[in-house]
Design a protein around this motif. Sequence first.
Motif, mmCIF file in Angstrom:
data_model
loop_
_atom_site.group_PDB
_atom_site.id
_atom_site.type_symbol
_atom_site.label_atom_id
_atom_site.label_comp_id
_atom_site.label_asym_id
_atom_site.label_seq_id
_atom_site.Cartn_x
_atom_site.Cartn_y
_atom_site.Cartn_z
ATOM 1 N N ALA A 14 0.960 -0.908 0.108
ATOM 2 C CA ALA A 14 -0.282 -0.194 0.323
ATOM 3 C C ALA A 14 2.107 1.285 0.098
ATOM 4 O O ALA A 14 0.460 2.023 -0.299
ATOM 5 N N LEU A 15 1.926 1.206 1.013
ATOM 6 C CA LEU A 15 3.029 2.078 1.081
ATOM 7 C C LEU A 15 3.357 3.164 -1.082
ATOM 8 O O LEU A 15 3.441 3.758 -1.507
ATOM 9 N N HIS A 16 3.673 1.656 -1.070
ATOM 10 C CA HIS A 16 4.526 1.972 -2.740
ATOM 11 C C HIS A 16 3.605 2.329 -3.403
ATOM 12 O O HIS A 16 2.947 3.102 -4.594
ATOM 13 N N ARG A 17 2.193 1.772 -3.435
ATOM 14 C CA ARG A 17 0.930 2.440 -4.542
ATOM 15 C C ARG A 17 0.976 3.977 -3.934
ATOM 16 O O ARG A 17 0.387 4.455 -4.796
ATOM 17 N N LEU A 18 0.705 4.142 -2.521
ATOM 18 C CA LEU A 18 1.412 5.702 -2.668
ATOM 19 C C LEU A 18 1.916 6.344 -3.270
ATOM 20 O O LEU A 18 1.013 7.333 -3.511
ATOM 21 N N VAL A 30 -10.722 2.256 -1.217
ATOM 22 C CA VAL A 30 -10.084 0.730 -2.133
ATOM 23 C C VAL A 30 -9.893 0.047 -0.598
ATOM 24 O O VAL A 30 -10.105 -0.028 0.099
ATOM 25 N N PRO A 31 -9.191 -1.425 -1.358
ATOM 26 C CA PRO A 31 -9.053 -2.127 -0.321
ATOM 27 C C PRO A 31 -8.457 -2.193 0.555
ATOM 28 O O PRO A 31 -7.708 -3.142 1.557
ATOM 29 N N ARG A 48 -5.988 13.923 3.268
ATOM 30 C CA ARG A 48 -6.073 15.416 3.124
ATOM 31 C C ARG A 48 -7.829 15.038 2.909
ATOM 32 O O ARG A 48 -8.612 14.386 3.437
ATOM 33 N N ASP A 49 -8.371 16.265 3.204
ATOM 34 C CA ASP A 49 -9.359 17.207 3.618
ATOM 35 C C ASP A 49 -10.775 16.461 2.453
ATOM 36 O O ASP A 49 -11.962 16.139 2.818
ATOM 37 N N ASP A 50 -10.477 16.287 0.587
ATOM 38 C CA ASP A 50 -11.090 15.348 0.620
ATOM 39 C C ASP A 50 -11.419 13.295 0.394
ATOM 40 O O ASP A 50 -11.958 13.017 -0.553
ATOM 41 N N GLY A 51 -10.483 13.669 1.664
ATOM 42 C CA GLY A 51 -10.929 12.311 1.805
ATOM 43 C C GLY A 51 -9.812 11.616 1.433
ATOM 44 O O GLY A 51 -9.701 10.097 2.222
ATOM 45 N N ARG A 52 -8.605 11.158 0.434
ATOM 46 C CA ARG A 52 -7.698 11.103 -0.185
ATOM 47 C C ARG A 52 -7.137 10.868 0.652
ATOM 48 O O ARG A 52 -5.941 11.823 1.174
ATOM 49 N N PHE A 53 -5.853 9.540 -0.109
ATOM 50 C CA PHE A 53 -4.661 9.428 1.296
ATOM 51 C C PHE A 53 -3.360 10.336 0.209
ATOM 52 O O PHE A 53 -3.327 9.499 -0.888
ATOM 53 N N VAL A 54 -2.516 10.917 0.785
ATOM 54 C CA VAL A 54 -1.148 10.973 -0.077
ATOM 55 C C VAL A 54 -0.030 10.789 1.501
ATOM 56 O O VAL A 54 -0.636 10.529 2.347
ATOM 57 N N ILE A 55 1.015 10.602 0.460
ATOM 58 C CA ILE A 55 2.026 9.611 1.491
ATOM 59 C C ILE A 55 3.400 11.118 1.778
ATOM 60 O O ILE A 55 3.272 12.824 1.484
ATOM 61 N N SER A 56 3.695 11.284 3.237
ATOM 62 C CA SER A 56 4.044 12.095 4.158
ATOM 63 C C SER A 56 5.475 12.403 3.643
ATOM 64 O O SER A 56 6.156 10.898 2.885
ATOM 65 N N ALA A 57 6.045 12.756 4.036
ATOM 66 C CA ALA A 57 8.042 12.902 3.660
ATOM 67 C C ALA A 57 8.002 11.842 4.933
ATOM 68 O O ALA A 57 9.011 11.780 3.863
ATOM 69 N N THR A 58 7.496 11.573 5.948
ATOM 70 C CA THR A 58 8.069 10.370 6.607
ATOM 71 C C THR A 58 7.721 9.240 5.447
ATOM 72 O O THR A 58 8.729 8.080 5.709
#
Length: 71
Positions: A14-18, A30-31, A48-58
């Motif tokens: 999941a981290l790679h897909r992110l 998503v699953p 994010r506010d729209d509910g989607r996930f994005v990768i952080s700097a960490t």
Amino acid sequence: MWDQPYLETCCRSALHRLCLSAQAGRPADVPDAPCLKRMAGMGLALQRDDGRFVISATGTTRHCSEILKRP
């Protein structure tokens, strides 16, 4: 000494897909949503506010070291 929390295989994927999704992010329905939520709790992802996930700097740093095997 290993000082980072262990990531299950599903969470590493999941981290790679992110990472691949870049700023478009991953939707919350998503699953792999449980992994995304777990990673958000670990600071590796941001929701994010729209509910989607994005990768952080960490998360980017962890992706480089654990997935890409780069320092």
